[in-house]
Design a protein around this motif. Structure first.
Motif, PDB file in Angstrom:
ATOM      1  N   PHE A  44      26.061 -12.692 -19.465  1.00 12.68           N
ATOM      2  CA  PHE A  44      26.027 -13.303 -18.146  1.00 12.68           C
ATOM      3  C   PHE A  44      26.450 -14.770 -18.194  1.00 12.68           C
ATOM      4  CE2 PHE A  44      22.777  -9.960 -18.291  1.00 12.68           C
ATOM      5  CZ  PHE A  44      23.239  -9.129 -17.288  1.00 12.68           C
ATOM      6  N   GLY A  45      26.934 -15.210 -19.350  1.00  7.59           N
ATOM      7  CA  GLY A  45      27.292 -16.603 -19.548  1.00  7.59           C
ATOM      8  C   GLY A  45      28.768 -16.882 -19.296  1.00  7.59           C
ATOM      9  N   VAL A  46      29.201 -18.043 -19.777  1.00  8.10           N
ATOM     10  CA  VAL A  46      30.552 -18.528 -19.511  1.00  8.10           C
ATOM     11  C   VAL A  46      31.592 -17.668 -20.224  1.00  8.10           C
ATOM     12  CG1 VAL A  46      30.477 -20.144 -21.463  1.00  8.10           C
ATOM     13  CG2 VAL A  46      32.013 -20.599 -19.524  1.00  8.10           C
ATOM     14  N   HIS A  47      32.748 -17.517 -19.587  1.00  8.54           N
ATOM     15  CA  HIS A  47      33.875 -16.804 -20.182  1.00  8.54           C
ATOM     16  C   HIS A  47      34.777 -17.829 -20.886  1.00  8.54           C
ATOM     17  CE1 HIS A  47      33.740 -12.779 -17.860  1.00  8.54           C
ATOM     18  NE2 HIS A  47      32.584 -13.394 -17.696  1.00  8.54           N
ATOM     19  N   ASP A  48      34.451 -18.142 -22.114  1.00  3.79           N
ATOM     20  CA  ASP A  48      35.275 -19.077 -22.877  1.00  3.79           C
ATOM     21  C   ASP A  48      36.046 -18.317 -23.948  1.00  3.79           C
ATOM     22  OD1 ASP A  48      33.272 -18.517 -24.724  1.00  3.79           O
ATOM     23  OD2 ASP A  48      32.292 -20.466 -24.518  1.00  3.79           O
ATOM     24  N   HIS A  49      36.885 -19.047 -24.707  1.00  2.00           N
ATOM     25  CA  HIS A  49      37.716 -18.410 -25.722  1.00  2.00           C
ATOM     26  C   HIS A  49      38.224 -19.474 -26.681  1.00  2.00           C
ATOM     27  CE1 HIS A  49      41.016 -16.149 -27.600  1.00  2.00           C
ATOM     28  NE2 HIS A  49      40.349 -15.066 -27.223  1.00  2.00           N
ATOM     29  N   PRO A  50      38.368 -19.142 -27.977  1.00  2.00           N
ATOM     30  CA  PRO A  50      38.866 -20.136 -28.940  1.00  2.00           C
ATOM     31  C   PRO A  50      40.217 -20.737 -28.571  1.00  2.00           C
ATOM     32  CG  PRO A  50      37.938 -18.262 -30.098  1.00  2.00           C
ATOM     33  CD  PRO A  50      37.960 -17.893 -28.645  1.00  2.00           C
ATOM     34  N   ILE A  51      41.110 -19.952 -27.978  1.00  2.00           N
ATOM     35  CA  ILE A  51      42.426 -20.477 -27.604  1.00  2.00           C
ATOM     36  C   ILE A  51      42.284 -21.569 -26.550  1.00  2.00           C
ATOM     37  CG2 ILE A  51      44.593 -19.915 -26.433  1.00  2.00           C
ATOM     38  CD1 ILE A  51      44.562 -17.225 -27.810  1.00  2.00           C
ATOM     39  N   GLN A  52      41.372 -21.359 -25.609  1.00  2.00           N
ATOM     40  CA  GLN A  52      41.167 -22.348 -24.555  1.00  2.00           C
ATOM     41  C   GLN A  52      40.375 -23.549 -25.045  1.00  2.00           C
ATOM     42  OE1 GLN A  52      39.110 -19.613 -22.048  1.00  2.00           O
ATOM     43  NE2 GLN A  52      40.971 -18.828 -21.053  1.00  2.00           N
ATOM     44  N   ALA A  53      39.385 -23.290 -25.916  1.00  2.00           N
ATOM     45  CA  ALA A  53      38.503 -24.368 -26.378  1.00  2.00           C
ATOM     46  C   ALA A  53      39.062 -25.124 -27.577  1.00  2.00           C
ATOM     47  CB  ALA A  53      37.130 -23.796 -26.734  1.00  2.00           C
ATOM     48  N   GLY A  54      39.990 -24.499 -28.313  1.00  2.00           N
ATOM     49  CA  GLY A  54      40.528 -25.137 -29.504  1.00  2.00           C
ATOM     50  C   GLY A  54      39.604 -25.080 -30.698  1.00  2.00           C
ATOM     51  N   ARG A  55      38.591 -24.206 -30.645  1.00  2.00           N
ATOM     52  CA  ARG A  55      37.640 -24.069 -31.753  1.00  2.00           C
ATOM     53  C   ARG A  55      36.946 -22.718 -31.632  1.00  2.00           C
ATOM     54  NH1 ARG A  55      34.800 -26.557 -27.678  1.00  2.00           N
ATOM     55  NH2 ARG A  55      32.634 -25.877 -27.436  1.00  2.00           N
ATOM     56  N   GLU A  56      36.303 -22.273 -32.701  1.00  2.00           N
ATOM     57  CA  GLU A  56      35.539 -21.023 -32.681  1.00  2.00           C
ATOM     58  C   GLU A  56      34.042 -21.255 -32.570  1.00  2.00           C
ATOM     59  OE1 GLU A  56      37.573 -17.169 -34.645  1.00  2.00           O
ATOM     60  OE2 GLU A  56      36.346 -18.401 -35.983  1.00  2.00           O
ATOM     61  N   ASP A  57      33.568 -22.362 -33.084  1.00  2.00           N
ATOM     62  CA  ASP A  57      32.123 -22.588 -33.139  1.00  2.00           C
ATOM     63  C   ASP A  57      31.601 -23.058 -31.785  1.00  2.00           C
ATOM     64  OD1 ASP A  57      33.700 -24.999 -33.847  1.00  2.00           O
ATOM     65  OD2 ASP A  57      31.746 -25.992 -33.770  1.00  2.00           O
TER      66      ASP A  57
END
Length: 360
Positions: A144-157
Motif C-alpha cells: 500500500f506504499g509508494v510506487h518507486d523504482h531503482p531506475i527512477q531513484a538512482g539507487r536500490e537501497d
C-alpha cells in the motif's frame, strides 16, 4: 445479477486465521502460507502461497542443494517454531533467504525460476508458454506504499520496491498487482434528466484472458519502472489511439478500487486498480476523445448509454474487475445512491478492501 453479485464474483476470498494457520474459508478451507520478503523477524508479508506452491518450493531447495547452489527459500513450516517468529503469529511461513538481500538479486532469482517453470510447463494454466506475458511487474515491501523504482531513484537501497517478476506468474505467489483503468464519458442534462454515455470496448477474441467480454475504455497493468499515470498514457495510445497530450490535459485521478479475486482453479489475485476519468468537454472536437482499436487487443468501441451499461452489467458481459470500475463510476456520478441501492454500504466497502492484509 445485482451490483453486489458482481462484487462477489471479483472479491471472493474470505480469510480466517487460527492457531494452526491461515485459511480461505471460501475455497475448501485451503491453508495459505504467508510469503515474507526476508528471514528477519521484522520482514513484511508480500504474498500468500498455496500448498502446491509450498511443496514446489521445497523441491526447488532440493534442486539447489543437488546443483551446489544457494537455496532461495527459507521454509518454516512447523507451527511451534513459527510461534517464536514473525511477531508471534502462529502458522507456517516462507521467505527469501538472507543472501537475496537486494531487489536485483531477488529479481534475478525469480526470473530464472519463472522462466524454468514456463519452459517445463509446470503450471501451464498460469505461466505456461501460452499464458506468458513477457511483462515485468513490480512487487513492493509495503503493497500500500509508494510506487518507486531503482531506475527512477538512482539507487536500490531504502526503496519500497522489493523486486520484479513475470506478470503471469504473480498469481502463483499471491502477490498484490496493480493496474490503471480509465473511463471516457460525457454527461449532459436532457429535459431535466442526466444522460450518461461511456466509451466501452469489446476485448479481442485473441486475448489470453476474458476474450470477447466488455472492458473499460482503457485499462492495463502497471509495468515495472513506469509511473501510474504514464502507464495510463501508454495504454491510451496503444489500445485506443488517444493522443498523449489529450490525456495529460483532460484526465484526472479519481480514486482506486481493490479486491481479492481467486480463480475457479484456486489461483490468488489480490489487485489494486487506480481509476481515472476523462470527461469529454463541451465545445471541444469530440473526435479527439473517440477511441479506435490500435494494437489488436480491442475488437471495437461502443458509446454506450447508462441504460445499456446497466443491462450489460447485469448480464455479466463485462470482465469482472471492469464491471467494478463501472459500478464505482455510477456511485461517484450519483446513479447508485443509498436511496436506490439497498446494498450501498456493502458495495462501497467491498470496492475498497484491504485483502484482510492484517491476517496475512
Amino acid at each position: 445479477m445485482n451490483f453486489l453479485d458482481l462484487v462477489d464474483i471479483c472479491d471472493n476470498v474470505h480469510l480466517r486465521r487460527d492457531t494452526t494457520g491461515l485459511y480461505d474459508t471460501a475455497f475448501d478451507s485451503e491453508r495459505l502460507v504467508p510469503l515474507y520478503l526476508s528471514e528477519s523477524p521484522t520482514s513484511s508479508v508480500i504474498g500468500l502461497l498455496r500448498p502446491v506452491i509450498v511443496d514446489q518450493l521445497k523441491l526447488e531447495n532440493e534442486r539447489s542443494l543437488k546443483n551446489g547452489t544457494p537455496e532461495i527459500w527459507s521454509l518454516s513450516l512447523d507451527s511451534s517454531e513459527q510461534t517464536m517468529r514473525r511477531h508471534a503469529l502462529p502458522g507456517p511461513s516462507v521467505s527469501f533467504r538472507e543472501h537475496l538481500d537486494t531487489p536485483a538479486k531477488r529479481s534475478a532469482a525469480m526470473k530464472e525460476l519463472c522462466e524454468r517453470w514456463r519452459d517445463t510447463e509446470l503450471f501451464p494454466d498460469v505461466c505456461g508458454p501460452k499464458k506468458w506475458r513477457a511483462e515485468m511487474y513490480p512487487i513492493y515491501a509495503d503493497p500500500f506504499g509508494v510506487h518507486d523504482h531503482p531506475i527512477q531513484a538512482g539507487r536500490e537501497d531504502g526503496l519500497n520496491y522489493a523486486f520484479e517478476m513475470e506478470r503471469s506468474a504473480c498469481a502463483l505467489f499471491g502477490v498484490i498487482t496493480y493496474g490503471v483503468h480509465m473511463s471516457i464519458y460525457d454527461e449532459v442534462v436532457d429535459n431535466g434528466q442526466k444522460r450518461l454515455r461511456v466509451w466501452v470496448p469489446t476485448r479481442a477474441l485473441t486475448k489470453p484472458t476474458y476474450p470477447g467480454l466488455l472492458d473499460n475504455t482503457v485499462a492495463g497493468g502497471i509495468p515495472s519502472a513506469m509511473s501510474i499515470f504514464e502507464s495510463l498514457v501508454k495504454e491510451c495510445m496503444e489500445e485506443a489511439s488517444i493522443e498523449a497530450d489529450v490525456i495529460r490535459e483532460h484526465t484526472r485521478a479519481v480514486g482506486a478500487i481493490s479486491y481479492f479475486y481467486r480463480t475457479d482453479k484456486g489461483w490468488l489475485h489480490p489487485e489494486i486498480e487506480y481509476i481515472y476519468d476523462t470527461v469529454i468537454p463541451p465545445n471541444v472536437d469530440p473526435s479527439l476523445f473517440t477511441p479506435r482499436p490500435s494494437d489488436g487487443e480491442v475488437e471495437s468501441f461502443e458509446f454506450a448509454s447508462h441504460e445499456r451499461l446497466l443491462k450489460q452489467l447485469r448480464a455479466g458481459l463485462f470482465k469482472p474487475n471492469c464491471g467494478l470500475v463501472i459500478i464505482d463510476l455510477f456511485i461517484r456520478l450519483g446513479y447508485i445512491t443509498p436511496d436506490n441501492e439497498p446494498n450501498y454500504m456493502k458495495i462501497v466497502n467491498r470496492l475498497h478492501g484491504s485483502f484482510e492484509f492484517d491476517r496475512w
